[in-house]
Write a protein that holds these residues in place. Sequence first.
Motif, PDB file in Angstrom:
ATOM      1  N   ALA A 154       0.851  -1.170   0.000  1.00 25.90           N
ATOM      2  CA  ALA A 154       0.000   0.000   0.000  1.00 25.90           C
ATOM      3  C   ALA A 154       0.896   1.232   0.000  1.00 25.90           C
ATOM      4  N   ASP A 155       0.391   2.305  -0.565  1.00 21.69           N
ATOM      5  CA  ASP A 155       1.199   3.531  -0.620  1.00 21.69           C
ATOM      6  C   ASP A 155       1.655   3.951   0.772  1.00 21.69           C
ATOM      7  N   SER A 156       0.803   3.734   1.755  1.00 17.86           N
ATOM      8  CA  SER A 156       1.128   4.145   3.120  1.00 17.86           C
ATOM      9  C   SER A 156       2.265   3.332   3.724  1.00 17.86           C
ATOM     10  N   ALA A 157       2.533   2.168   3.138  1.00 17.30           N
ATOM     11  CA  ALA A 157       3.555   1.269   3.682  1.00 17.30           C
ATOM     12  C   ALA A 157       4.871   1.316   2.914  1.00 17.30           C
ATOM     13  N   LYS A 158       4.833   1.840   1.721  1.00 13.14           N
ATOM     14  CA  LYS A 158       6.027   1.842   0.875  1.00 13.14           C
ATOM     15  C   LYS A 158       7.174   2.604   1.535  1.00 13.14           C
ATOM     16  N   GLY A 159       8.335   1.971   1.512  1.00  9.15           N
ATOM     17  CA  GLY A 159       9.516   2.608   2.080  1.00  9.15           C
ATOM     18  C   GLY A 159       9.675   2.421   3.570  1.00  9.15           C
ATOM     19  N   ARG A 160       8.616   1.943   4.243  1.00  9.73           N
ATOM     20  CA  ARG A 160       8.689   1.767   5.696  1.00  9.73           C
ATOM     21  C   ARG A 160       8.497   0.309   6.121  1.00  9.73           C
ATOM     22  N   PHE A 161       7.668  -0.415   5.382  1.00  9.78           N
ATOM     23  CA  PHE A 161       7.349  -1.796   5.731  1.00  9.78           C
ATOM     24  C   PHE A 161       7.999  -2.751   4.728  1.00  9.78           C
ATOM     25  N   THR A 162       8.376  -3.917   5.206  1.00 10.37           N
ATOM     26  CA  THR A 162       8.935  -4.956   4.351  1.00 10.37           C
ATOM     27  C   THR A 162       8.277  -6.290   4.678  1.00 10.37           C
ATOM     28  N   ILE A 163       7.705  -6.910   3.660  1.00  9.50           N
ATOM     29  CA  ILE A 163       7.106  -8.224   3.842  1.00  9.50           C
ATOM     30  C   ILE A 163       8.082  -9.282   3.341  1.00  9.50           C
ATOM     31  N   SER A 164       8.136 -10.390   4.046  1.00 10.58           N
ATOM     32  CA  SER A 164       9.002 -11.491   3.628  1.00 10.58           C
ATOM     33  C   SER A 164       8.334 -12.806   4.038  1.00 10.58           C
ATOM     34  N   ARG A 165       8.827 -13.898   3.487  1.00  7.49           N
ATOM     35  CA  ARG A 165       8.244 -15.195   3.801  1.00  7.49           C
ATOM     36  C   ARG A 165       9.330 -16.252   3.887  1.00  7.49           C
ATOM     37  N   ASP A 166       9.043 -17.271   4.681  1.00  5.42           N
ATOM     38  CA  ASP A 166       9.914 -18.435   4.796  1.00  5.42           C
ATOM     39  C   ASP A 166       9.084 -19.634   4.379  1.00  5.42           C
TER      40      ASP A 166
END
Length: 123
Positions: free
Chosen positions: A60-72
């Motif tokens: 989401a635009d509000s999350a770009k640059g601040r949040f990082t999603i990752s998976r295992d």
Amino acid sequence: QVQLVESGGGLVQAGGSLRLSCAASGNIRSINAMDWYRQAPGKQRELVAHIGSGGSTNYADSAKGRFTISRDNAKNMVYLEMNSLKPEDTAVYYCNVVGYYFTGLRRNTFNAWGQGTLVTVSS
């Protein structure tokens, strides 16, 4: 069939960081999409971040640059690293996992939700 357990929420000051985790368990053959949503008081649930089976991500635009999603994939887990948190990030955060499992030869899809974890950002 599939259960999701989230963890990592809590109270943090503005500018701080949190890392959310979500573990999927149960009858899982493969997981496709893994997403994080959030719902603030009085607002609709919104998609925060998405990660596909190949690792492609969207935010989401509000999350770009601040949040990082990752998976295992080996552990059937998805994470959300949240930095530079703002009071407007305060919400209940939910993970959502889409995949499939087999019963005999029959392929079945699932769309599972976690119970939510509360993130509160104080100003």
